[in-house]
Design an enzyme around this catalytic site. Structure first.
Site, short mmCIF file in Angstrom:
data_model
loop_
_atom_site.label_atom_id
_atom_site.label_comp_id
_atom_site.label_asym_id
_atom_site.label_seq_id
_atom_site.Cartn_x
_atom_site.Cartn_y
_atom_site.Cartn_z
N CYS A 72 0.84 -1.20 0.00
CA CYS A 72 0.00 0.00 0.00
C CYS A 72 0.88 1.26 0.00
CB CYS A 72 -0.91 0.00 1.22
SG CYS A 72 -1.82 1.54 1.42
N CYS B 95 0.39 3.45 3.13
CA CYS B 95 1.07 2.90 4.31
C CYS B 95 2.56 3.24 4.25
CB CYS B 95 0.88 1.39 4.39
SG CYS B 95 -0.72 0.87 5.05
N ASP C 283 -1.85 16.07 -1.76
CA ASP C 283 -2.03 15.17 -2.90
C ASP C 283 -0.94 15.44 -3.93
OD1 ASP C 283 -4.78 13.53 -4.08
OD2 ASP C 283 -3.22 14.11 -5.51
N HIS D 101 -4.23 0.76 8.36
CA HIS D 101 -4.69 0.47 6.99
C HIS D 101 -6.12 -0.07 6.98
CE1 HIS D 101 -4.29 -0.74 2.77
NE2 HIS D 101 -5.01 -1.79 3.12
N ASN E 250 -13.97 8.69 -1.91
CA ASN E 250 -14.32 7.76 -2.97
C ASN E 250 -14.25 6.35 -2.39
OD1 ASN E 250 -14.49 9.87 -4.86
ND2 ASN E 250 -12.29 9.79 -5.20
N GLY F 69 -14.43 5.67 -8.42
CA GLY F 69 -13.21 6.45 -8.67
C GLY F 69 -12.11 6.26 -7.66
N HIS G 14 -6.46 2.70 0.47
CA HIS G 14 -6.20 3.01 1.88
C HIS G 14 -7.10 4.22 2.13
CE1 HIS G 14 -3.24 3.56 5.41
NE2 HIS G 14 -4.14 4.54 5.53
N HIS H 60 -9.05 7.43 2.65
CA HIS H 60 -8.60 8.82 2.74
C HIS H 60 -9.76 9.76 2.43
CE1 HIS H 60 -7.88 7.27 -1.31
NE2 HIS H 60 -8.19 8.47 -1.77
N HIS I 232 -10.46 13.41 0.86
CA HIS I 232 -9.90 14.53 0.13
C HIS I 232 -10.41 15.83 0.74
CE1 HIS I 232 -8.70 12.24 -3.61
NE2 HIS I 232 -9.59 11.39 -3.13
P1 5GP Z 1 -8.77 8.24 -4.86
O1 5GP Z 1 -9.10 8.31 -6.33
O2 5GP Z 1 -8.30 6.87 -4.45
O3 5GP Z 1 -9.89 8.78 -4.00
O4 5GP Z 1 -7.61 9.28 -4.64
C1 5GP Z 1 -6.26 8.92 -4.65
C2 5GP Z 1 -5.48 10.20 -4.61
O5 5GP Z 1 -4.17 9.89 -4.20
C3 5GP Z 1 -5.38 10.89 -5.98
O6 5GP Z 1 -5.88 12.21 -5.88
C4 5GP Z 1 -3.87 10.85 -6.29
O7 5GP Z 1 -3.42 12.02 -6.93
C5 5GP Z 1 -3.25 10.68 -4.90
N1 5GP Z 1 -2.01 9.94 -4.90
C6 5GP Z 1 -1.73 8.77 -5.56
N2 5GP Z 1 -0.47 8.37 -5.29
C7 5GP Z 1 0.06 9.29 -4.45
C8 5GP Z 1 1.34 9.42 -3.83
O8 5GP Z 1 2.25 8.59 -4.00
N3 5GP Z 1 1.53 10.49 -3.02
C9 5GP Z 1 0.55 11.42 -2.81
N4 5GP Z 1 0.85 12.45 -2.00
N5 5GP Z 1 -0.67 11.34 -3.38
C10 5GP Z 1 -0.91 10.28 -4.20
ZN ZN Z 2 -2.43 1.33 3.63
#
Ligand code: 5GP
Ligand code: ZN
Length: 104
Positions: free
Chosen positions: A5, A8, A31, A47, A84, A90, A95, A97, A99
């Site tokens: 992950c 993580c 992000d 996690h 999401n 999407g 993991h 989160h 936004h």
């Molecule tokens: P999801 O679509 O899963 O809700 O959002 C994942 C978010 O994680 C995306 O906005 C993407 O830009 C961000 N993201 C993906 N990989 C990384 C990373 O390695 N570091 C950071 N800081 N953000 C990431």
């Molecule tokens: Zn994780």
């Protein structure tokens, strides 16, 4: 901790990612691909693949409390939050989160 992950690994400090804010059970970092002038991600340190797997009400409260505290810390009064859940909605990183999106 889930070995494969990316969040993580970030939380463990593998990439030296700066945390905008941190509590006992949560962290906030920017992000990597911001979709707004302010785009932060609030994560539990533990996690959970998505909101669907969370079994801890206190943690859910702490995540939203962290949203309040970090936005207050950076002086962001107006912002949008988004979770999401599931690939079809999407979710790309499995993991949990939240936004935080705002215009500074
Ligand atoms: P999801 O679509 O899963 O809700 O959002 C994942 C978010 O994680 C995306 O906005 C993407 O830009 C961000 N993201 C993906 N990989 C990384 C990373 O390695 N570091 C950071 N800081 N953000 C990431
Ligand atoms: Zn994780």
């Amino acid at each position: 901790m889930s070995e494969d992950c990316i969040f993580c690994k970030i939380i463990r400090g593998d990439f030296g990612t700066e945390f905008v804010y941190e509590t006992d059970n949560t962290v906030v970092f920017n992000d990597i691909n911001p979709k707004a002038p302010v785009h932060m991600l609030v994560c539990p340190k533990k996690h959970y693949p998505s909101l669907n797997e969370v079994d801890n009400k206190d943690l859910l409260g702490e995540l939203l409390q962290t949203v309040r505290e970090v936005t207050k810390k950076i002086g962001l009064k107006s912002y949008r939050t988004q979770i999401n859940t599931g690939r079809e909605a999407g979710q790309e990183v499995f993991h949990l989160h939240i936004h935080i999106l705002g215009n500074k």
